[in-house]
Scaffold this motif. Structure first.
Motif, PDB file in Angstrom:
ATOM      1  N   GLN A   1      20.386 -30.960 -10.231  1.00  0.00           N
ATOM      2  CA  GLN A   1      19.468 -31.896 -10.861  1.00  0.00           C
ATOM      3  C   GLN A   1      19.332 -33.156 -10.014  1.00  0.00           C
ATOM      4  OE1 GLN A   1      17.492 -31.377 -13.430  1.00  0.00           O
ATOM      5  NE2 GLN A   1      16.604 -33.413 -13.193  1.00  0.00           N
ATOM      6  N   GLN A   2      20.474 -33.643  -9.447  1.00  0.00           N
ATOM      7  CA  GLN A   2      20.420 -34.815  -8.574  1.00  0.00           C
ATOM      8  C   GLN A   2      19.545 -34.533  -7.353  1.00  0.00           C
ATOM      9  OE1 GLN A   2      24.278 -36.540  -7.563  1.00  0.00           O
ATOM     10  NE2 GLN A   2      25.137 -35.758  -9.500  1.00  0.00           N
ATOM     11  N   ARG A   3      19.644 -33.283  -6.822  1.00  0.00           N
ATOM     12  CA  ARG A   3      18.842 -32.913  -5.652  1.00  0.00           C
ATOM     13  C   ARG A   3      17.355 -32.899  -6.007  1.00  0.00           C
ATOM     14  NH1 ARG A   3      16.726 -28.294  -3.283  1.00  0.00           N
ATOM     15  NH2 ARG A   3      16.638 -28.376  -0.999  1.00  0.00           N
ATOM     16  N   LEU A   4      17.045 -32.395  -7.213  1.00  0.00           N
ATOM     17  CA  LEU A   4      15.653 -32.376  -7.666  1.00  0.00           C
ATOM     18  C   LEU A   4      15.094 -33.803  -7.731  1.00  0.00           C
ATOM     19  CD1 LEU A   4      13.218 -30.825  -8.825  1.00  0.00           C
ATOM     20  CD2 LEU A   4      14.262 -31.052 -11.086  1.00  0.00           C
ATOM     21  N   GLU A   5      15.900 -34.751  -8.258  1.00  0.00           N
ATOM     22  CA  GLU A   5      15.457 -36.135  -8.336  1.00  0.00           C
ATOM     23  C   GLU A   5      15.294 -36.729  -6.934  1.00  0.00           C
ATOM     24  OE1 GLU A   5      14.547 -37.683 -11.041  1.00  0.00           O
ATOM     25  OE2 GLU A   5      15.040 -35.939 -12.294  1.00  0.00           O
TER      26      GLU A   5
ATOM     27  N   LYS B   1      14.470 -35.131  -4.209  1.00  0.00           N
ATOM     28  CA  LYS B   1      13.247 -34.592  -3.613  1.00  0.00           C
ATOM     29  C   LYS B   1      12.017 -35.299  -4.189  1.00  0.00           C
ATOM     30  CE  LYS B   1      12.695 -30.219  -2.856  1.00  0.00           C
ATOM     31  NZ  LYS B   1      12.569 -28.773  -3.096  1.00  0.00           N
ATOM     32  N   LYS B   2      12.048 -35.585  -5.501  1.00  0.00           N
ATOM     33  CA  LYS B   2      10.919 -36.288  -6.109  1.00  0.00           C
ATOM     34  C   LYS B   2      10.742 -37.663  -5.472  1.00  0.00           C
ATOM     35  CE  LYS B   2      10.851 -34.117 -10.697  1.00  0.00           C
ATOM     36  NZ  LYS B   2      11.077 -34.345 -12.163  1.00  0.00           N
ATOM     37  N   GLU B   3      11.874 -38.312  -5.147  1.00  0.00           N
ATOM     38  CA  GLU B   3      11.834 -39.631  -4.528  1.00  0.00           C
ATOM     39  C   GLU B   3      11.691 -39.557  -3.007  1.00  0.00           C
ATOM     40  OE1 GLU B   3      15.448 -41.409  -5.817  1.00  0.00           O
ATOM     41  OE2 GLU B   3      14.877 -41.406  -7.949  1.00  0.00           O
TER      42      GLU B   3
END
Length: 471
Positions: free
Chosen positions: A430-434, A436-438
């Motif tokens: 989930q941290q990686r997904l955030e 990538k969004k940033e």
């Protein structure tokens, strides 16, 4: 749209119109079962399978007949050399019957692994010698044969249009006389061909039958004429094969068939082009040759080769290399991954109703019905998979429809197995997904590495990211 096929006889695209409405009589030249099929042979059978699948999707019933040449095919495509099965039997110290049975089984193993739909009728030459003898009798009664050196020959001078499929120069052919012939001095014309061999030509063979002309065995060409007419009638719709069959085998089939019946034999002739390797046309005569088993031993799956062949039009030469096969494997796996992602999201087969989805279906049919334009049809597949305007149900349904022709086993794809992951791993994902969004790519890469160290692979797909346990 009507089906368009490139007819070798006319050298142009023609609308397909079967003799009987919605019924197609299809004959394809099968293997000579003296060795394994190489992947060039298999390309021809794949094109024929695509043709059959296209006709089925287009609403036709297809009566597909394919022969097994287990006697009579000599090492030369004319009448020269040894019988191919006899030669392999002597080489391996097995009987010709054992050779034929072994390589027939091997051929159909490849056929099934490549997901080809088996013919409705598979006919062995050795089971149809009586039909061949009857056809030779008809030719004899019509004045189309002569006996020389104990063998029965077809005289090409007995018909007015020999060589029309290959567009051979008849005047040049008919200048050949006995003194000009190097291979067979019994021939009146160098293009005359044997309908029935007796032991005077080859001595005692393992496969021999009694006939009105002496004990012997049939020539190669007569078997296809006799068996196709036995199962499909004296005139039928489509005859297929490799392009190398045009100048001799198919030319001679036409000559003897139409001489016997006095009418047109086949309405549409379709031929597949060569598969090339680094030395040119792939051939068993070179010694070492590529088989499906060899591709599998190098880590490829049969569907990788099927996808590779779809990338080239059947009437175009296709250059094989392991690099190009690797590219096809990557593309095929990407298709599978995308379809699996659709399933993971709950996609299901539906009835297509929206114009956007129906437009893809129509485009695919237009391309595949236009002389099997598989490269364009593959582009349609990728268009569907990448179109965010389609629902997951529409995408999945279209993929399954396309695969009725592609034959890539999309219906065998299942959801990814449910796997449970520890909370700390899911938190990192989930941290990686955030990140990538940033667009914090350094952090995203760092988190991927951390997950990798924990034994998990991050799988990024168009629909999101997920974890897989390392194998």
């Amino acid at each position: 749209m009507s089906v368009l096929l490139y007819n070798t006889m006319s050298r142009q695209l023609e609308p397909f119109q079967p003799i009987k409405e919605s019924e197609v009589g299809l004959y394809s030249c099968g293997p000579t079962v003296y060795n394994f099929a190489h992947i060039g042979n298999l390309r021809t059978f794949l094109f024929e399978d695509l043709l059959k699948r296209m006709l089925l999707v287009s609403g036709f019933n297809v009566n597909h007949v394919m022969n097994i040449t287990d006697v009579g095919h000599l090492t030369g495509d004319g009448d020269d050399g040894e019988d191919k099965l006899e030669k392999m039997a002597h080489k391996t110290n097995r009987t010709v019957w054992e050779i034929a049975a072994f390589y027939t089984e091997a051929f159909f193993k490849d056929y099934d692994e490549l997901n080809m739909i088996r013919p409705g009728t598979v006919c062995k030459a050795t089971d149809h010698v009586s039909q061949m003898i009857d056809l030779i009798k008809r030719l004899e009664e019509g004045g189309h044969t002569y006996i020389s050196g104990g063998n029965v020959y077809f005289s090409i001078d007995s018909i007015p249009d020999y060589g029309k499929l290959a567009r051979l120069d008849l005047d040049a052919l008919r200048t050949a006389v006995r003194d000009d012939v190097e291979v067979d001095g019994n021939k009146k014309n160098s293009k005359d061909f044997v309908l029935w061999f007796t032991k005077s030509k080859h001595g005692e063979q393992a496969m021999m039958w009694d006939s009105p002309w002496g004990r012997g065995f049939p020539g190669w060409h007569i078997e296809c004429s006799a068996m196709s007419m036995y199962y499909l009638g004296e005139s039928f719709d489509i005859h297929c094969g490799g392009i190398d069959a045009i100048p001799v085998h198919h030319t001679n089939e036409i000559a003897q068939s139409e001489a016997a019946t006095g009418k047109g034999w086949v309405n549409y002739w379709l031929h597949g082009e060569f598969l090339l390797d680094e030395t040119g046309k792939m051939s068993k005569s070179k010694g070492d040759f590529l088989t499906l088993s060899l591709l599998k031993s190098k880590g490829f799956e049969p569907m990788d080769y099927r996808y590779f062949c779809l990338g080239g039009h059947y009437r175009s030469q296709l250059k094989f290399s392991f690099e190009s096969l690797s590219t096809a494997r990557t593309a095929r796996r990407n298709v599978y991954d995308r379809i699996q992602s659709l399933l993971n999201q709950g996609s299901r087969r539906i009835t297509l109703e929206r114009d956007e989805a129906l437009a893809y279906r129509s485009a695919f049919l237009e391309h595949i019905q236009s002389d099997l334009n598989t490269p364009r049809a593959l582009a349609d597949l990728w268009g569907v998979l990448k179109d965010d305007g389609l629902s997951i149900d529409e995408k999945y349904t279209l993929c399954l429809f396309f695969d009725q022709v592609f034959g890539l086993k999309f219906d065998s794809i299942t959801k990814a197995e449910e796997q449970t992951f520890p909370p700390e791993a899911m938190a990192l994902l989930q941290q990686r997904l955030e990140a990538k969004k940033e667009k914090n790519w350094a952090l995203a890469d760092s988190l991927r590495s951390e997950l990798d160290a924990m034994g998990y692979v991050v799988k990024d797909t168009p629909s999101g990211s997920s974890l897989e346990k390392k194998m």
